[in-house]
Design a protein around this motif. Structure first.
Motif: not given
Length: 216
Positions: A6-20, A98-106
């Protein structure tokens, strides 16, 4: 698919407009006008790359360190007052993976310490196998380094990974790493040429989760 990066800003967190807004106001305070197209070009890129972009645009006399200080202060003031909002479907996609047993990272262009603070604020830092920051790799997005490092840290072949991104820089980085990328567009518009590089373009993370579940 064994790992979702996962990317973080703009993908998981609604922060891109704040940063702009934060960087625009930082430059304004210093007496400079930063056009929207330059702001959008910086999105998805790490601090080192953004530093070069700002110096190229404003010239060598531009006090880029001061601009970063003001930017961080503006952004933090907003988060202190309003909190950090998550993107639609974030918690649901984490549950499903998590239910599917797939790993996640950022893998984020934000410095790791800042990223960890944001992810802890919305109570999801502990749900990832690894968090890779933009200050932990030599070449930031659109170079493939951060995604290749994420795969290596999680001991997963890039062929078994999927990236979720929102910016052109991230899409190009995933493409360069030969990792399929699912795009959820955010603030910066994406050209048809860039969209064509994606495995899929989804409206939100709920749609991404449904797509992943169908492919397992």
């Amino acid at each position: 698919m064994k790992l979702v990066i996962f990317d973080m800003d703009g993908t998981m967190l609604d922060t891109e407009s704040i940063a702009a807004n934060a960087v625009r106001e930082a430059c304004k305070t210093m007496g400079y006008v930063l056009p929207q197209e330059v702001i959008e070009y910086c999105m998805g890129r790490n601090q080192a790359t953004t530093r070069g972009i700002l110096l190229d645009f404003f010239g060598a006399d531009f006090d880029v360190d001061r601009s970063f200080e003001l930017y961080m202060a503006n952004k933090q003031a907003y988060f202190d007052a309003h909190g950090i909002q998550t993107k639609a479907g974030l918690y649901e996609i984490l549950d499903k993976l998590e239910a599917l047993g797939i790993k996640k990272c950022v893998a984020t262009s934000t410095d790791r310490a800042q990223a960890l603070k944001k992810l802890e604020t919305v109570n999801i830092a502990h749900r990832f196998s690894a968090i890779i920051g933009g200050d932990e790799i030599e070449n930031g997005k659109p170079a493939p380094d951060i995604f290749l490092k994420a795969a290596a840290v999680c001991q997963t072949d890039p062929a078994d990974c999927t990236v979720i991104e929102d910016t052109e820089a991230g899409i190009l980085a995933a493409t360069a790493a030969n990792i399929p990328v699912i795009v959820v567009p955010d603030v910066a518009p994406l050209s048809e040429e860039i969209r064509a590089k994606a495995f899929a373009v989804c409206a939100d993370l709920n749609e991404v989760a449904d797509m992943i579940a169908l492919q397992i």
